[in-house]
Design an enzyme around this catalytic site. Structure first.
Site, PDB file in Angstrom:
ATOM      1  N   ASN A  41       0.839  -1.197   0.000  1.00  0.00           N
ATOM      2  CA  ASN A  41       0.000   0.000   0.000  1.00  0.00           C
ATOM      3  C   ASN A  41       0.875   1.247   0.000  1.00  0.00           C
ATOM      4  OD1 ASN A  41       0.603  -0.891   2.662  1.00  0.00           O
ATOM      5  ND2 ASN A  41      -1.091   0.263   3.537  1.00  0.00           N
ATOM      6  N   GLU A  43       0.299   5.182   0.725  1.00  0.00           N
ATOM      7  CA  GLU A  43      -0.659   6.191   1.196  1.00  0.00           C
ATOM      8  C   GLU A  43      -0.249   7.594   0.758  1.00  0.00           C
ATOM      9  OE1 GLU A  43      -1.138   5.441   5.404  1.00  0.00           O
ATOM     10  OE2 GLU A  43      -2.310   3.630   4.984  1.00  0.00           O
ATOM     11  N   CYS A  52      -4.125   0.642  -2.483  1.00  0.00           N
ATOM     12  CA  CYS A  52      -3.926  -0.622  -1.755  1.00  0.00           C
ATOM     13  C   CYS A  52      -2.876  -1.500  -2.432  1.00  0.00           C
ATOM     14  CB  CYS A  52      -5.231  -1.409  -1.710  1.00  0.00           C
ATOM     15  SG  CYS A  52      -6.539  -0.649  -0.760  1.00  0.00           S
ATOM     16  N   GLU A  54      -2.990  -4.643  -3.232  1.00  0.00           N
ATOM     17  CA  GLU A  54      -3.500  -5.534  -4.280  1.00  0.00           C
ATOM     18  C   GLU A  54      -3.566  -4.826  -5.622  1.00  0.00           C
ATOM     19  OE1 GLU A  54      -4.773  -4.906  -1.305  1.00  0.00           O
ATOM     20  OE2 GLU A  54      -6.052  -6.536  -0.584  1.00  0.00           O
ATOM     21  N   CYS A  85     -10.115  -5.043   0.110  1.00  0.00           N
ATOM     22  CA  CYS A  85     -11.250  -4.134   0.338  1.00  0.00           C
ATOM     23  C   CYS A  85     -12.198  -4.202  -0.859  1.00  0.00           C
ATOM     24  CB  CYS A  85     -10.748  -2.711   0.546  1.00  0.00           C
ATOM     25  SG  CYS A  85     -10.183  -1.916  -0.977  1.00  0.00           S
ATOM     26  N   CYS A  88     -10.749  -3.063  -4.179  1.00  0.00           N
ATOM     27  CA  CYS A  88      -9.805  -4.045  -4.739  1.00  0.00           C
ATOM     28  C   CYS A  88     -10.523  -5.266  -5.293  1.00  0.00           C
ATOM     29  CB  CYS A  88      -8.787  -4.468  -3.686  1.00  0.00           C
ATOM     30  SG  CYS A  88      -7.569  -3.187  -3.341  1.00  0.00           S
TER      31      CYS A  88
HETATM   32  N1  THU Z   1      -5.230  -1.680   2.423  1.00  0.00           N
HETATM   33  C1  THU Z   1      -4.640  -2.449   1.479  1.00  0.00           C
HETATM   34  O1  THU Z   1      -3.532  -2.195   1.005  1.00  0.00           O
HETATM   35  N2  THU Z   1      -5.326  -3.547   1.062  1.00  0.00           N
HETATM   36  C2  THU Z   1      -6.535  -3.937   1.545  1.00  0.00           C
HETATM   37  O2  THU Z   1      -7.101  -4.899   1.077  1.00  0.00           O
HETATM   38  C3  THU Z   1      -7.148  -3.205   2.637  1.00  0.00           C
HETATM   39  C4  THU Z   1      -6.530  -1.908   2.983  1.00  0.00           C
HETATM   40  C5  THU Z   1      -4.498  -0.495   2.883  1.00  0.00           C
HETATM   41  C6  THU Z   1      -5.110   0.828   2.520  1.00  0.00           C
HETATM   42  C7  THU Z   1      -4.531   1.726   3.581  1.00  0.00           C
HETATM   43  O3  THU Z   1      -3.251   2.166   3.179  1.00  0.00           O
HETATM   44  C8  THU Z   1      -4.375   0.825   4.787  1.00  0.00           C
HETATM   45  O4  THU Z   1      -4.437  -0.503   4.285  1.00  0.00           O
HETATM   46  C9  THU Z   1      -5.414   1.028   5.861  1.00  0.00           C
HETATM   47  O5  THU Z   1      -6.676   1.000   5.336  1.00  0.00           O
END
Ligand code: THU
Length: 126
Positions: A41, A43, A52, A54, A85, A88
């Site tokens: 991920n 941010e 994310c 994925e 999520c 994704c």
């Molecule tokens: N996140 C992912 O990378 N993948 C997921 O399937 C769920 C959430 C990340 C997004 C964000 O940077 C952090 O997790 C918290 O939500």
């Protein structure tokens, strides 16, 4: 192969850029011709701009000309199973059938395997 994917997902998680949520995620995607693409991920100070793990892995593969995927391993903070999520799930479903597998990883020997069809039934597609 599952062990290798899990190991690569953990490695990818080390590169996660998550200064806001502090929740690091790693992913490793296996293509039909045996290649592995990883993602973490990333941010952003403008929160919704972040992406994310994925979607990073899938995008890297697509950008490299790969669109035939078999399985993705996803590891979150390791204290609970981390599932893709909603965004994704939709993103992955663009390229995968309901038989595509998601390995939700807590540790090398503690993981769950779920099918895309279970994660996102009645998928939207054009
Ligand atoms: N996140 C992912 O990378 N993948 C997921 O399937 C769920 C959430 C990340 C997004 C964000 O940077 C952090 O997790 C918290 O939500």
């Amino acid at each position: 192969m599952i062990n290798e994917l899990i190991e690569k997902a953990f490695e990818a998680r080390e590169n996660a850029y998550a200064p806001y949520s502090k929740f690091k995620v790693g992913a490793a995607l296996l293509t039909a011709n045996g290649k592995i693409y990883t993602g973490c991920n990333v941010e952003n100070a403008s929160y919704p701009v972040g992406i994310c793990a994925e979607r990073v892995a899938v995008s890297k593969a697509v950008a490299d000309g790969e669109k035939d995927f078999l399985v993705i391993a996803v590891v979150g903070d390791s204290s609970s199973y981390c599932y893709p999520c909603g965004m994704c799930r939709q993103f992955i479903s663009e390229f995968c059938s309901e038989d595509f597998e998601i390995i939700s990883v807590k540790s090398a020997d503690d993981y769950k395997i779920i099918k895309m069809g279970e994660l996102l039934p009645y998928t939207f597609s054009l």
